[in-house]
Design a protein around this motif. Structure first.
Motif, PDB file in Angstrom:
ATOM      1  N   TYR A  43       1.227  -1.017   0.158  1.00 18.59           N
ATOM      2  CA  TYR A  43      -0.076  -0.035  -0.124  1.00 18.59           C
ATOM      3  C   TYR A  43       1.142   1.355  -0.170  1.00 18.59           C
ATOM      4  O   TYR A  43       1.607   1.242   0.714  1.00 18.59           O
ATOM      5  CB  TYR A  43      -1.413  -0.284   1.007  1.00 18.59           C
ATOM      6  N   PRO A  44       0.774   2.171  -1.252  1.00 22.24           N
ATOM      7  CA  PRO A  44       0.806   4.031  -0.764  1.00 22.24           C
ATOM      8  C   PRO A  44       0.989   4.185   0.900  1.00 22.24           C
ATOM      9  O   PRO A  44      -0.100   4.524   0.807  1.00 22.24           O
ATOM     10  CB  PRO A  44       0.707   4.255  -1.370  1.00 22.24           C
ATOM     11  N   LEU A  45       1.958   4.927   1.525  1.00 21.49           N
ATOM     12  CA  LEU A  45       1.966   5.389   2.954  1.00 21.49           C
ATOM     13  C   LEU A  45       2.753   6.569   2.535  1.00 21.49           C
ATOM     14  O   LEU A  45       2.889   7.319   1.083  1.00 21.49           O
ATOM     15  CB  LEU A  45       3.221   4.780   3.587  1.00 21.49           C
ATOM     16  N   GLU A  46       2.168   7.811   3.934  1.00 19.55           N
ATOM     17  CA  GLU A  46       2.405   8.653   3.735  1.00 19.55           C
ATOM     18  C   GLU A  46       2.681   9.251   5.260  1.00 19.55           C
ATOM     19  O   GLU A  46       2.139   8.252   6.451  1.00 19.55           O
ATOM     20  CB  GLU A  46       1.135   9.662   3.203  1.00 19.55           C
ATOM     21  N   GLU A  47       3.681  10.182   5.249  1.00 21.43           N
ATOM     22  CA  GLU A  47       3.661  10.603   6.790  1.00 21.43           C
ATOM     23  C   GLU A  47       3.408  11.762   6.509  1.00 21.43           C
ATOM     24  O   GLU A  47       2.448  12.701   6.154  1.00 21.43           O
ATOM     25  CB  GLU A  47       4.950  10.691   6.249  1.00 21.43           C
ATOM     26  N   VAL A  48       2.489  11.981   8.398  1.00 22.70           N
ATOM     27  CA  VAL A  48       1.173  12.867   8.717  1.00 22.70           C
ATOM     28  C   VAL A  48       1.880  13.030   9.687  1.00 22.70           C
ATOM     29  O   VAL A  48       1.951  12.164  11.454  1.00 22.70           O
ATOM     30  CB  VAL A  48      -0.144  12.717   8.932  1.00 22.70           C
ATOM     31  N   THR A  56       4.010   7.255   9.732  1.00 27.40           N
ATOM     32  CA  THR A  56       3.292   6.761   8.624  1.00 27.40           C
ATOM     33  C   THR A  56       1.870   5.832   8.396  1.00 27.40           C
ATOM     34  O   THR A  56       2.276   5.179   9.467  1.00 27.40           O
ATOM     35  CB  THR A  56       4.327   5.795   8.279  1.00 27.40           C
ATOM     36  N   ARG A  57       0.795   6.497   7.651  1.00 26.22           N
ATOM     37  CA  ARG A  57       0.464   5.385   7.218  1.00 26.22           C
ATOM     38  C   ARG A  57      -0.135   5.531   6.328  1.00 26.22           C
ATOM     39  O   ARG A  57       0.484   5.620   5.137  1.00 26.22           O
ATOM     40  CB  ARG A  57      -1.164   5.998   7.990  1.00 26.22           C
ATOM     41  N   PRO A  58      -0.638   4.317   5.919  1.00 24.59           N
ATOM     42  CA  PRO A  58      -1.856   4.444   4.472  1.00 24.59           C
ATOM     43  C   PRO A  58      -2.351   5.433   4.464  1.00 24.59           C
ATOM     44  O   PRO A  58      -2.724   5.934   4.625  1.00 24.59           O
ATOM     45  CB  PRO A  58      -2.359   2.714   4.447  1.00 24.59           C
ATOM     46  N   GLN A  59      -2.059   5.617   2.244  1.00 19.69           N
ATOM     47  CA  GLN A  59      -2.557   6.970   1.920  1.00 19.69           C
ATOM     48  C   GLN A  59      -4.166   6.502   2.462  1.00 19.69           C
ATOM     49  O   GLN A  59      -5.544   7.231   1.736  1.00 19.69           O
ATOM     50  CB  GLN A  59      -2.119   7.054   0.575  1.00 19.69           C
ATOM     51  N   ALA A  60      -4.285   4.868   1.706  1.00 20.88           N
ATOM     52  CA  ALA A  60      -5.948   4.453   1.811  1.00 20.88           C
ATOM     53  C   ALA A  60      -5.541   2.959   2.520  1.00 20.88           C
ATOM     54  O   ALA A  60      -4.508   2.633   2.799  1.00 20.88           O
ATOM     55  CB  ALA A  60      -6.226   4.609   0.041  1.00 20.88           C
TER      56      ALA A  60
END
Lengths: 101, 324
Positions: A43-48, A56-60
């Motif tokens: 899954y694509p991840l993103e940092e928030v 870091t969590r999944p974008q979706a």
């Protein structure tokens, strides 16, 4: 498909019936044998920022998966180029949990 | 003295036997002169070749079979979907014209023997034609391509129709190629339609019918559907290899069906012989099972969610898929 050997010699693939002689390998489906393919898709991840921390969590949490079994006679995909044939297909949305440790 | 006389007679008998099997063209085999090609003489034009194996008289009683066959790509074996025609031209330009010992410098040099690498299967009856037919075929191919380039639909259709006028019609399978082992079973005779029965056949042009020993066997199709390089040619070609795969991968390990079982009988397509373009054939040929699920994959402190896709495929056909 049977990958044809050029003029029945060496390590080059032949193209066209006039230079195809022999087979280097067959990448197709052999009769009566089970062929398995496995794909691991991250899954694509993103940092928030969350509570002052960078996480870091999944974008979706839902991923739309499509698997298509194509017969592509030759060359790049395109109806006027090689008349590809969609043999079978599968579609599913794969979901992962939003909470947990 | 007596022994010597006997020996001489035996030698004479052997000489007579050999002379009896030779034809005027120097080829061996008894009955060769009874074939359609031998009776007609070599075709000088495409129209003559089309007429030599004209199947139109079959329609009178076998309209249903004819209609089925017309849907099969056998009915346009030189043209195909257009790709076949283009590939024959590629063979001329990238093959024959680049081969230093082919004797072909331009399309005008192409003779029957040059085209047999393709025609062995796409138009086997070309072997029963003179070189003028090879030239007419080549000219028509180039006319067709030129018309397409000019977007001249009328000229393109005319050339396309000419290319389709010679094909794997009824008489190729039911006469010309109905017998593979000609020294054992005899040469296919003019005036005889080969199939599953012996007897009279109510037709002026084909008053007899006879059993073809191979009409229901895979070898009938295997004549064209390939084992690998066509070694009998001075310049071997290779196209279809499905008969080789059938023999060595299916028949030897998997099953006992033949081509006709799947492509004609079980499919209920009859003479509309199809492969993956027919939805029923495609569905029957490949089991395609897929599952997908997701989870959080963990490696030490690193957590990366992923989807796993598992695909299982089983080819239920009697040969490798795809072929070519």
């Amino acid at each position: 498909m049977p990958v044809p050997q050029q003029l029945g010699r060496g390590d080059r693939m032949g193209r066209g019936p006039y230079e195809k002689s022999g087979i280097i390998e067959d990448t197709g489906l052999p009769p009566g044998k089970t062929v398995n393919e496995r794909f691991d898709i991250f899954y694509p991840l993103e940092e928030v920022e969350q509570n002052g921390k960078t996480i870091t969590r999944p974008q979706a949490y839902d991923l739309d998966i499509e698997v298509k079994l194509w017969y592509v006679p030759f060359g790049p995909l395109g109806p006027k180029i090689n008349d590809p044939f969609l043999w079978d297909e599968f579609a599913k949305t794969v979901s992962i949990s939003k909470t947990g440790k | 003295m007596k022994l010597r006389v006997t020996g001489t007679l035996a030698l004479l008998a052997a000489t007579a036997l050999l002379a009896g099997t030779a034809c005027a063209d120097g080829k061996v085999g008894i009955g060769r002169q009874e074939t359609i090609a031998a009776k007609s003489g070599k075709a000088k034009t495409l129209a003559e070749l089309a007429k030599m194996y004209d199947s139109s008289s079959c329609i009178e009683c076998h309209q249903d079979k004819y209609d089925e066959a017309q849907k099969s790509i056998h009915s346009r074996s030189i043209y195909g979907t257009g790709r076949t025609a283009l590939t024959i031209m590629t063979t001329i330009e990238n093959g024959l014209m680049e081969e230093p010992y082919s004797g072909v410098k331009s399309p005008k040099d192409v003779k029957v023997e040059h085209l047999m690498g393709c025609a062995k299967c796409h138009l086997p009856q070309l072997a029963d034609a003179e070189d003028s037919v090879a030239q007419e075929l080549v000219t028509t191919l180039y006319d067709w391509k030129a018309a397409l380039k000019k977007k001249d639909k009328v000229a393109a259709k005319k050339a396309e129709d000419t290319l389709k006028s010679v094909n794997i019609g009824c008489l190729i399978c039911h006469n010309r190629n109905a017998i593979t082992h000609k020294w054992q079973d005899g040469y296919a005779k003019a005036g005889v339609v080969y199939g599953s029965k012996d007897g009279d056949h109510p037709s002026d042009k084909f008053p007899k019918m006879a059993v073809s020993p191979i009409m229901g066997e895979a070898i009938q199709c295997g004549q064209c559907h390939g084992m690998g390089p066509n070694m009998e040619l001075d310049e071997p070609t290779q196209c279809c290899t499905s008969y080789g795969s059938y023999l060595w991968a299916y028949k030897s390990e998997i099953g006992q069906k033949n081509c006709q079982d799947c492509h004609m009988k079980e499919s209920k397509l009859g003479h509309n012989i199809q492969s993956y373009r027919d939805p029923g054939m495609a569905k029957a040929a490949v089991d395609f099972k897929t599952e997908a699920f997701g989870y959080y994959w963990r490696d030490g402190a690193q957590i990366r969610p992923k989807a796993v896709v598992k695909v299982e495929m089983i080819n239920r056909a009697g040969h490798s898929i795809p072929d070519g």
